[in-house]
Structures are given as C-alpha cells and as structure tokens.
Write a protein that holds these residues in place. Structure first.
Motif, PDB file in Angstrom:
ATOM      1  N   MET A   1      16.399  -1.830 -16.379  1.00 16.11           N
ATOM      2  CA  MET A   1      15.278  -2.462 -17.028  1.00 16.11           C
ATOM      3  C   MET A   1      14.826  -1.568 -18.181  1.00 16.11           C
ATOM      4  N   LYS A   2      14.455  -2.191 -19.289  1.00 11.21           N
ATOM      5  CA  LYS A   2      13.999  -1.442 -20.449  1.00 11.21           C
ATOM      6  C   LYS A   2      12.479  -1.402 -20.462  1.00 11.21           C
ATOM      7  N   GLU A   3      11.946  -0.227 -20.786  1.00 14.41           N
ATOM      8  CA  GLU A   3      10.506  -0.043 -20.926  1.00 14.41           C
ATOM      9  C   GLU A   3      10.185  -0.023 -22.412  1.00 14.41           C
ATOM     10  N   THR A   4       9.081  -0.629 -22.780  1.00 15.93           N
ATOM     11  CA  THR A   4       8.691  -0.688 -24.183  1.00 15.93           C
ATOM     12  C   THR A   4       7.445   0.146 -24.425  1.00 15.93           C
ATOM     13  N   CYS A   5       7.493   0.957 -25.467  1.00 17.47           N
ATOM     14  CA  CYS A   5       6.340   1.732 -25.911  1.00 17.47           C
ATOM     15  C   CYS A   5       6.102   1.350 -27.366  1.00 17.47           C
ATOM     16  N   TYR A   6       4.853   1.247 -27.757  1.00 13.84           N
ATOM     17  CA  TYR A   6       4.518   0.871 -29.121  1.00 13.84           C
ATOM     18  C   TYR A   6       3.848   2.044 -29.818  1.00 13.84           C
ATOM     19  N   PHE A   7       4.380   2.427 -30.980  1.00 15.49           N
ATOM     20  CA  PHE A   7       3.839   3.526 -31.759  1.00 15.49           C
ATOM     21  C   PHE A   7       3.689   3.072 -33.208  1.00 15.49           C
ATOM     22  N   THR A   8       2.700   3.596 -33.888  1.00 18.87           N
ATOM     23  CA  THR A   8       2.555   3.384 -35.323  1.00 18.87           C
ATOM     24  C   THR A   8       2.622   4.749 -35.980  1.00 18.87           C
ATOM     25  N   THR A   9       3.407   4.842 -37.044  1.00 17.35           N
ATOM     26  CA  THR A   9       3.554   6.106 -37.750  1.00 17.35           C
ATOM     27  C   THR A   9       3.756   5.821 -39.229  1.00 17.35           C
ATOM     28  N   THR A  10       3.812   6.862 -40.026  1.00 15.64           N
ATOM     29  CA  THR A  10       4.057   6.695 -41.456  1.00 15.64           C
ATOM     30  C   THR A  10       5.339   7.416 -41.833  1.00 15.64           C
ATOM     31  N   ILE A  11       5.927   6.969 -42.907  1.00 17.70           N
ATOM     32  CA  ILE A  11       7.139   7.597 -43.411  1.00 17.70           C
ATOM     33  C   ILE A  11       6.749   8.935 -44.047  1.00 17.70           C
ATOM     34  N   GLN A  12       7.472   9.975 -43.673  1.00 13.79           N
ATOM     35  CA  GLN A  12       7.209  11.324 -44.165  1.00 13.79           C
ATOM     36  C   GLN A  12       8.026  11.595 -45.436  1.00 13.79           C
ATOM     37  N   ALA A  13       7.766  12.737 -46.064  1.00  8.87           N
ATOM     38  CA  ALA A  13       8.534  13.152 -47.246  1.00  8.87           C
ATOM     39  C   ALA A  13      10.021  13.162 -46.903  1.00  8.87           C
ATOM     40  N   GLY A  14      10.817  12.758 -47.866  1.00  8.34           N
ATOM     41  CA  GLY A  14      12.258  12.699 -47.628  1.00  8.34           C
ATOM     42  C   GLY A  14      12.658  11.448 -46.860  1.00  8.34           C
ATOM     43  N   ASN A  15      11.768  10.462 -46.814  1.00 10.92           N
ATOM     44  CA  ASN A  15      12.009   9.209 -46.096  1.00 10.92           C
ATOM     45  C   ASN A  15      12.339   9.448 -44.628  1.00 10.92           C
ATOM     46  N   ARG A  16      11.635  10.386 -44.014  1.00  9.15           N
ATOM     47  CA  ARG A  16      11.855  10.724 -42.611  1.00  9.15           C
ATOM     48  C   ARG A  16      10.740  10.132 -41.760  1.00  9.15           C
ATOM     49  N   LEU A  17      11.083   9.871 -40.534  1.00  8.10           N
ATOM     50  CA  LEU A  17      10.158   9.310 -39.567  1.00  8.10           C
ATOM     51  C   LEU A  17      10.017  10.294 -38.420  1.00  8.10           C
ATOM     52  N   GLU A  18       8.779  10.615 -38.033  1.00  2.42           N
ATOM     53  CA  GLU A  18       8.563  11.544 -36.941  1.00  2.42           C
ATOM     54  C   GLU A  18       7.729  10.854 -35.865  1.00  2.42           C
ATOM     55  N   ILE A  19       8.240  10.890 -34.640  1.00  2.00           N
ATOM     56  CA  ILE A  19       7.527  10.302 -33.502  1.00  2.00           C
ATOM     57  C   ILE A  19       7.496  11.346 -32.386  1.00  2.00           C
ATOM     58  N   ASP A  20       6.333  11.636 -31.876  1.00  2.00           N
ATOM     59  CA  ASP A  20       6.185  12.578 -30.771  1.00  2.00           C
ATOM     60  C   ASP A  20       6.287  11.792 -29.469  1.00  2.00           C
ATOM     61  N   LEU A  21       7.279  12.107 -28.650  1.00  2.00           N
ATOM     62  CA  LEU A  21       7.527  11.393 -27.391  1.00  2.00           C
ATOM     63  C   LEU A  21       7.453  12.357 -26.204  1.00  2.00           C
ATOM     64  N   PRO A  22       6.257  12.723 -25.768  1.00  2.00           N
ATOM     65  CA  PRO A  22       6.113  13.731 -24.721  1.00  2.00           C
ATOM     66  C   PRO A  22       6.646  13.304 -23.357  1.00  2.00           C
ATOM     67  N   ASN A  23       6.741  12.010 -23.091  1.00  2.00           N
ATOM     68  CA  ASN A  23       7.156  11.537 -21.758  1.00  2.00           C
ATOM     69  C   ASN A  23       8.642  11.225 -21.659  1.00  2.00           C
ATOM     70  N   PHE A  24       9.425  11.678 -22.624  1.00  2.00           N
ATOM     71  CA  PHE A  24      10.856  11.414 -22.611  1.00  2.00           C
ATOM     72  C   PHE A  24      11.620  12.723 -22.452  1.00  2.00           C
ATOM     73  N   SER A  25      12.848  12.603 -21.959  1.00  2.00           N
ATOM     74  CA  SER A  25      13.685  13.787 -21.739  1.00  2.00           C
ATOM     75  C   SER A  25      14.502  14.105 -22.981  1.00  2.00           C
ATOM     76  N   ILE A  26      14.738  15.393 -23.203  1.00  2.00           N
ATOM     77  CA  ILE A  26      15.602  15.815 -24.299  1.00  2.00           C
ATOM     78  C   ILE A  26      16.994  15.255 -24.042  1.00  2.00           C
ATOM     79  N   GLY A  27      17.570  14.636 -25.070  1.00  2.00           N
ATOM     80  CA  GLY A  27      18.900  14.046 -24.942  1.00  2.00           C
ATOM     81  C   GLY A  27      18.880  12.594 -24.487  1.00  2.00           C
ATOM     82  N   GLN A  28      17.723  12.100 -24.096  1.00  2.00           N
ATOM     83  CA  GLN A  28      17.616  10.708 -23.648  1.00  2.00           C
ATOM     84  C   GLN A  28      17.821   9.774 -24.845  1.00  2.00           C
TER      85      GLN A  28
END
Length: 93
Positions: A1-28
């Motif tokens: 089953m897929k879980e959905t999380c909703y986040f709003t963010t802005t595009i950073q310099a260099g057309n990069r997107l940064e999202i902080d995901l504290p509840n996820f595992s590294i490599g997930q």
C-alpha cells in the motif's frame, strides 16, 4: 500500500528542489509528483475541421488543457451535479 504525504516547497537556486523528510529512511525510494500553477491564458478558438486534421496527440493535448482550465469552475460551482441524477421523465411530466 502506498502512503501519501503532501508538501509545498519552492524551487531553489539552480532549479533544485529541497524537501525535508524526517520520517523516511535513508535509501528509501519515494515517488515525487510536481504540480505547478499554469498561467491563465485565453484560449484561442480553433476551427473544428482544422482541429480534426491535427495529429491525435495534439488533439489530446488541447483537450487536456481545456479540461484543466474548466476544472476550477466545476469544482467551485456544483449546481451541475444536481442534474446528474435527474429522471428525464420527471421533467416532461
């Protein structure tokens, strides 16, 4: 089953997107869907015969754009939904 999380963010310099995901595992592995606001552009009328001569992919693209433009109207004005379950016999009675 897929879980959905909703986040709003802005595009950073260099057309990069940064999202902080504290509840996820590294490599997930996660899926990312980007939804942007499209500018309001007045649609250009198109001749029906010219439209039918367009390649099917172009017709699908145009119809998709028109449907997306109409969506806010139908989401805000729900009066049209009252007609979905109308018995035509009741109208003519």
């Amino acid at each position: 089953m897929k879980e959905t999380c909703y986040f709003t963010t802005t595009i950073q310099a260099g057309n990069r997107l940064e999202i902080d995901l504290p509840n996820f595992s590294i490599g997930q592995t996660v899926e990312v869907i980007i939804i942007t606001e499209t500018p309001n552009v007045d649609p250009q009328p198109i001749d029906r015969s010219a439209f039918l001569k367009l390649p099917i992919a172009d017709r699908h693209r145009i119809l998709e754009q028109q449907a997306e433009a109409a969506l806010p109207h139908y989401q805000q004005d729900t009066e049209w939904q009252e007609w979905l379950n109308v018995d035509i016999a009741e109208i003519h009675a």
